[in-house]
Design an enzyme around this catalytic site. Sequence first.
Site, mmCIF file in Angstrom:
data_model
loop_
_atom_site.group_PDB
_atom_site.id
_atom_site.type_symbol
_atom_site.label_atom_id
_atom_site.label_comp_id
_atom_site.label_asym_id
_atom_site.label_seq_id
_atom_site.Cartn_x
_atom_site.Cartn_y
_atom_site.Cartn_z
ATOM 1 N N LYS A 95 0.646 -1.300 -0.063
ATOM 2 C CA LYS A 95 -0.081 -0.103 0.058
ATOM 3 C C LYS A 95 0.837 1.397 -0.178
ATOM 4 O O LYS A 95 1.870 1.291 0.714
ATOM 5 C CB LYS A 95 -0.952 -0.061 1.195
ATOM 6 C CG LYS A 95 -1.953 1.089 1.474
ATOM 7 C CD LYS A 95 -2.655 1.014 2.594
ATOM 8 C CE LYS A 95 -3.802 2.127 2.595
ATOM 9 N NZ LYS A 95 -4.562 1.898 4.055
ATOM 10 N N SER A 170 -8.987 2.309 2.423
ATOM 11 C CA SER A 170 -8.188 3.035 1.498
ATOM 12 C C SER A 170 -7.021 1.913 0.921
ATOM 13 O O SER A 170 -6.251 2.571 0.157
ATOM 14 C CB SER A 170 -7.446 3.892 2.423
ATOM 15 O OG SER A 170 -6.689 3.409 3.559
ATOM 16 N N SER A 194 -10.182 -0.042 6.356
ATOM 17 C CA SER A 194 -9.105 0.035 5.210
ATOM 18 C C SER A 194 -8.669 -1.356 4.577
ATOM 19 O O SER A 194 -8.157 -1.472 3.548
ATOM 20 C CB SER A 194 -8.230 1.055 5.497
ATOM 21 O OG SER A 194 -9.010 2.383 5.458
#
Length: 565
Positions: A95, A170, A194
């Site tokens: 990420k 996210s 997330s």
Amino acid sequence: MALSWLEKAQVWLFKAVAGVFFAVFRLFSSRGPVRKLPPVGDPLLVESATRLAKKIRRKEVREAAQVDKLIEEETGGEEVLEDRLPLLGVPLSVKESYSLQGMPFTTGLVSRRGVVATVDAPPVALLKRAGAIPLGVTNTSELCMWYESHNHLHGITRNPYDLERIPGGSSGGEGSILGAAGAVIGVGSDIGGSIRMPCFFNGIFGHKTTPGIVSNENQYPPCSGRQEEYVSSGPMCRYAEDLLPMLKIMAGPNADRLSLDKKVDLKKLRFFTIPHDGGSPLTNPVSKELIGIQRKVAERLEHDLGVKVQEVHFPELCYSFQIWNTYLGLPDKEGTVGPPDKLIQTSVSQQLDVWLTEAGVVWTKQRAKLGWSGTDGTAEGEMKPGGRRGKPGRQIQRHQESEAQEQPPTPFSALMGEPGRPAWPLWELLKWVVGKSDHTMAAIVLGLSELTHMSKPTAFIIQQKEKLQKELDELLGTDGVFLYPSHPRVAPKHHHPLFRPFDFAYTGIINILGLPVTQCPLGLGEEGLPLGVQVVAGKLQDRLTLEVALHLEKAFGGWRDPGAN
């Protein structure tokens, strides 16, 4: 205590306005056949990390010729190599909010274009040390505070099962590339779902660890206020068998706190199911399809294990969003939190203070407010002309200490403006209308919400959280597990979350409670989109949910190739 008439009116007004805009949005949205990825062609792409590393250690993968040199240098045999490099040669995606040396480190913020990480975040460094090979970094929502991974720097991320659907956020880039079999394992972070929403929407496994186990250092944006208590880093992958070895590695020395090597007997666990949040006016009702699949999970556990899955309800879950929103805004633990009705003032004053600080006004304002006196008009620690320091009274000193201790979270608008001055959300909205803003509508709305949220946290919301925490801690103990919906609906279409902004409360409430949770895929639904469920256990009992995940993978099939018919 139910919602007041004013709160009910606000909810009704929001839903009415959102409904009108949603209808208009759908009217002008393009409609067409479902587009998805083609089937996975290379069999190596559908291997688990555990199986792939084993094949590499045995030199069964010709594409890993470079790794063979390491294998030849190891004189202790395959077992020693497995112990030293358990993920040897396994492709890893990261990420983009994590620092990965030499890679972009922007978190989707246009003003951070060109920022490159100079070090590895601790979990990434540990995975690399275990032999994993990073492929690169993956897209996030702007500043990781929205559940659609879209920004004006890297663009919009799509769901491999339907390119018109969101992959979540996210950690949506991670969810998408793993669901599409573009990487074998990945890492995500989770402060409101997330990890779990992208795993749910993309049909993969993910684990939000007990807070404090996996390091959150060298991530952007950094935690502020008390956010460190609620954010967790954890593994994401297609196969349940990879969760535990990844967590062992990522946790480093903290892994011992989880007793991950201790055997779990599922037949001796106590199981519960919570079908919904009790009907919060802010969230959409859970679909019949997801209610049904969770019921099937309960029935399957009863059949396979001979256990009783008890359905339970907690009325406090109705306030999940309010609890999440309140606790995420608290000052840090060292701050003088005080009684619930005196916790913190909300963001209007904080926002203004940020802007005024830029102009150098706050210092003067505070001095006048405190009545700092003395012939020199200075406070202790402030330099006078000539280098001498003023000496105010004890009351001023105590106030300074309190001010220094109490650190509220960094306003979202300040993060939007990094590395320069804070953004002005109203101005950004006007720029967005004419296509000139560097920020997404989601980020702008979040910034505006700081300006409109003027009420202080109420004693009632604090009481609801404390009551819910006590009830669930007592329910779970060290041998309890409960099932809970991951989201009210399967993966929404792009931009639809703007009209359903509070549905993430189904995942967000688990963060505030500090509980470990594993997101488990449960096959595909009527629209060919992944179904799933959250499996939650007591604090530090992560191994229980990981074991349940293994069982559910066998029972429901786990990840499905998005391109397969």
